[in-house]
Scaffold this motif. Structure first.
Motif, PDB file in Angstrom:
ATOM      1  N   PHE A  98      -8.544   4.076  12.488  1.00 12.07           N
ATOM      2  CA  PHE A  98      -7.627   5.216  12.485  1.00 12.07           C
ATOM      3  C   PHE A  98      -6.212   4.767  12.108  1.00 12.07           C
ATOM      4  O   PHE A  98      -5.574   5.357  11.229  1.00 12.07           O
ATOM      5  CB  PHE A  98      -7.625   5.883  13.866  1.00 12.07           C
ATOM      6  CG  PHE A  98      -6.519   6.875  14.069  1.00 12.07           C
ATOM      7  CD1 PHE A  98      -6.523   8.094  13.408  1.00 12.07           C
ATOM      8  CD2 PHE A  98      -5.472   6.594  14.934  1.00 12.07           C
ATOM      9  CE1 PHE A  98      -5.494   9.011  13.589  1.00 12.07           C
ATOM     10  CE2 PHE A  98      -4.447   7.507  15.124  1.00 12.07           C
ATOM     11  CZ  PHE A  98      -4.457   8.716  14.457  1.00 12.07           C
ATOM     12  N   LEU A  99      -5.725   3.701  12.750  1.00 12.18           N
ATOM     13  CA  LEU A  99      -4.385   3.190  12.451  1.00 12.18           C
ATOM     14  C   LEU A  99      -4.261   2.831  10.979  1.00 12.18           C
ATOM     15  O   LEU A  99      -3.278   3.174  10.318  1.00 12.18           O
ATOM     16  CB  LEU A  99      -4.072   1.963  13.312  1.00 12.18           C
ATOM     17  CG  LEU A  99      -4.074   2.163  14.828  1.00 12.18           C
ATOM     18  CD1 LEU A  99      -3.861   0.834  15.532  1.00 12.18           C
ATOM     19  CD2 LEU A  99      -3.068   3.201  15.257  1.00 12.18           C
ATOM     20  N   LYS A 100      -5.270   2.167  10.442  1.00 14.59           N
ATOM     21  CA  LYS A 100      -5.258   1.737   9.040  1.00 14.59           C
ATOM     22  C   LYS A 100      -5.152   2.943   8.105  1.00 14.59           C
ATOM     23  O   LYS A 100      -4.371   2.939   7.147  1.00 14.59           O
ATOM     24  CB  LYS A 100      -6.524   0.936   8.747  1.00 14.59           C
ATOM     25  CG  LYS A 100      -6.628   0.396   7.328  1.00 14.59           C
ATOM     26  CD  LYS A 100      -7.908  -0.444   7.180  1.00 14.59           C
ATOM     27  CE  LYS A 100      -7.996  -1.145   5.860  1.00 14.59           C
ATOM     28  NZ  LYS A 100      -8.315  -0.275   4.743  1.00 14.59           N
ATOM     29  N   GLU A 101      -5.916   3.988   8.396  1.00 16.00           N
ATOM     30  CA  GLU A 101      -5.905   5.167   7.529  1.00 16.00           C
ATOM     31  C   GLU A 101      -4.528   5.836   7.525  1.00 16.00           C
ATOM     32  O   GLU A 101      -4.020   6.222   6.473  1.00 16.00           O
ATOM     33  CB  GLU A 101      -6.989   6.160   7.965  1.00 16.00           C
ATOM     34  CG  GLU A 101      -7.267   7.208   6.928  1.00 16.00           C
ATOM     35  CD  GLU A 101      -8.614   7.877   7.119  1.00 16.00           C
ATOM     36  OE1 GLU A 101      -8.631   9.119   7.116  1.00 16.00           O
ATOM     37  OE2 GLU A 101      -9.635   7.176   7.254  1.00 16.00           O
ATOM     38  N   VAL A 102      -3.900   5.924   8.690  1.00 16.66           N
ATOM     39  CA  VAL A 102      -2.575   6.540   8.765  1.00 16.66           C
ATOM     40  C   VAL A 102      -1.543   5.656   8.061  1.00 16.66           C
ATOM     41  O   VAL A 102      -0.732   6.142   7.268  1.00 16.66           O
ATOM     42  CB  VAL A 102      -2.165   6.820  10.226  1.00 16.66           C
ATOM     43  CG1 VAL A 102      -0.726   7.337  10.294  1.00 16.66           C
ATOM     44  CG2 VAL A 102      -3.127   7.819  10.872  1.00 16.66           C
ATOM     45  N   VAL A 103      -1.578   4.354   8.318  1.00 15.85           N
ATOM     46  CA  VAL A 103      -0.618   3.438   7.677  1.00 15.85           C
ATOM     47  C   VAL A 103      -0.764   3.479   6.155  1.00 15.85           C
ATOM     48  O   VAL A 103       0.229   3.392   5.426  1.00 15.85           O
ATOM     49  CB  VAL A 103      -0.765   2.000   8.231  1.00 15.85           C
ATOM     50  CG1 VAL A 103       0.005   0.998   7.396  1.00 15.85           C
ATOM     51  CG2 VAL A 103      -0.305   1.953   9.690  1.00 15.85           C
ATOM     52  N   GLU A 104      -1.971   3.651   5.668  1.00 16.24           N
ATOM     53  CA  GLU A 104      -2.188   3.734   4.223  1.00 16.24           C
ATOM     54  C   GLU A 104      -1.701   5.057   3.636  1.00 16.24           C
ATOM     55  O   GLU A 104      -1.723   5.244   2.423  1.00 16.24           O
ATOM     56  CB  GLU A 104      -3.666   3.521   3.900  1.00 16.24           C
ATOM     57  CG  GLU A 104      -4.101   2.084   4.116  1.00 16.24           C
ATOM     58  CD  GLU A 104      -5.590   1.866   3.910  1.00 16.24           C
ATOM     59  OE1 GLU A 104      -6.351   2.867   3.798  1.00 16.24           O
ATOM     60  OE2 GLU A 104      -5.999   0.693   3.874  1.00 16.24           O
ATOM     61  N   GLY A 105      -1.263   5.980   4.494  1.00 13.21           N
ATOM     62  CA  GLY A 105      -0.694   7.238   4.018  1.00 13.21           C
ATOM     63  C   GLY A 105      -1.648   8.401   3.965  1.00 13.21           C
ATOM     64  O   GLY A 105      -1.300   9.470   3.471  1.00 13.21           O
ATOM     65  N   SER A 106      -2.839   8.237   4.484  1.00 11.93           N
ATOM     66  CA  SER A 106      -3.838   9.313   4.457  1.00 11.93           C
ATOM     67  C   SER A 106      -3.755  10.147   5.731  1.00 11.93           C
ATOM     68  O   SER A 106      -4.715  10.237   6.501  1.00 11.93           O
ATOM     69  CB  SER A 106      -5.236   8.719   4.294  1.00 11.93           C
ATOM     70  OG  SER A 106      -5.334   8.001   3.095  1.00 11.93           O
ATOM     71  N   HIS A 107      -2.607  10.777   5.935  1.00  3.89           N
ATOM     72  CA  HIS A 107      -2.345  11.488   7.192  1.00  3.89           C
ATOM     73  C   HIS A 107      -3.298  12.661   7.415  1.00  3.89           C
ATOM     74  O   HIS A 107      -3.857  12.801   8.506  1.00  3.89           O
ATOM     75  CB  HIS A 107      -0.888  11.962   7.222  1.00  3.89           C
ATOM     76  CG  HIS A 107       0.093  10.846   7.174  1.00  3.89           C
ATOM     77  ND1 HIS A 107       0.689  10.337   8.297  1.00  3.89           N
ATOM     78  CD2 HIS A 107       0.568  10.108   6.144  1.00  3.89           C
ATOM     79  CE1 HIS A 107       1.502   9.355   7.967  1.00  3.89           C
ATOM     80  NE2 HIS A 107       1.442   9.191   6.655  1.00  3.89           N
ATOM     81  N   PRO A 143       3.423  -0.562   9.521  1.00  7.71           N
ATOM     82  CA  PRO A 143       2.264  -1.133  10.212  1.00  7.71           C
ATOM     83  C   PRO A 143       2.470  -1.094  11.733  1.00  7.71           C
ATOM     84  O   PRO A 143       3.575  -1.353  12.217  1.00  7.71           O
ATOM     85  CB  PRO A 143       2.217  -2.573   9.700  1.00  7.71           C
ATOM     86  CG  PRO A 143       2.895  -2.508   8.363  1.00  7.71           C
ATOM     87  CD  PRO A 143       3.980  -1.473   8.520  1.00  7.71           C
ATOM     88  N   VAL A 144       1.427  -0.755  12.445  1.00  8.95           N
ATOM     89  CA  VAL A 144       1.504  -0.640  13.904  1.00  8.95           C
ATOM     90  C   VAL A 144       1.500  -2.032  14.527  1.00  8.95           C
ATOM     91  O   VAL A 144       0.608  -2.837  14.237  1.00  8.95           O
ATOM     92  CB  VAL A 144       0.337   0.215  14.438  1.00  8.95           C
ATOM     93  CG1 VAL A 144       0.306   0.204  15.957  1.00  8.95           C
ATOM     94  CG2 VAL A 144       0.440   1.639  13.905  1.00  8.95           C
ATOM     95  N   GLN A 145       2.483  -2.272  15.349  1.00  5.09           N
ATOM     96  CA  GLN A 145       2.582  -3.550  16.057  1.00  5.09           C
ATOM     97  C   GLN A 145       2.038  -3.457  17.481  1.00  5.09           C
ATOM     98  O   GLN A 145       1.584  -4.450  18.030  1.00  5.09           O
ATOM     99  CB  GLN A 145       4.051  -4.013  16.111  1.00  5.09           C
ATOM    100  CG  GLN A 145       4.689  -4.171  14.741  1.00  5.09           C
ATOM    101  CD  GLN A 145       4.008  -5.222  13.889  1.00  5.09           C
ATOM    102  OE1 GLN A 145       3.713  -6.315  14.344  1.00  5.09           O
ATOM    103  NE2 GLN A 145       3.729  -4.874  12.648  1.00  5.09           N
TER     104      GLN A 145
END
Length: 132
Positions: free
Chosen positions: A10-19, A65-67
């Motif tokens: 989920f985090l990866k998809e949001v960070v990649e811009g696919s909100h 990126p989520v830390q």
């Protein structure tokens, strides 16, 4: 209860811009989203439409990126940093914490918590928040 791998996806998809796609892929059909203490929005179609409308008003949204994120059973906490770039190229930053409750592999409740006085602070050309 979501697996750590599911939350990371989920985090990866949001960070990649696919909100909007992230909502389709990870939220329950009758999920809710709530801004601070505002009235929750309900239903995946409503959530997707609201997100798309917000994105349509700007040039783009950059998700850092989520830390920091925590997974505790059905509960997930995420520290997000977003840069909103408007159509004139002005960059504003929001830092927030999302508190989520999952049912199985999908989010059923999400509440965003942020300081409204410092939300969407201006970011200078050096990438740092401009004070004031």
């Amino acid at each position: 209860m979501p697996s750590r791998e599911r939350v990371e996806a989920f985090l990866k998809e949001v960070v990649e811009g696919s909100h909007v796609k992230a909502i389709a892929d990870f939220y329950h059909h009758d999920a809710t989203m709530q801004e601070n203490l505002g009235v929750p929005r309900r239903g995946i179609e409503t959530l997707m439409a609201h997100e798309q409308a917000a994105l349509d008003r700007i040039e783009r949204m950059h998700t850092h990126p989520v830390q920091t994120f925590l997974v505790d059973g059905d509960h997930v906490a995420i520290r997000w940093t977003f840069d909103r770039i408007d159509k004139a190229g002005t960059v504003r930053r929001l830092e927030e914490v999302a508190l989520q409750r999952w049912r199985g592999e999908r989010i059923v409740e999400e509440r965003f918590i942020y300081d409204t006085a410092s939300a969407w602070r201006l970011v200078g050309p050096d990438g740092k928040v401009v004070e004031g």
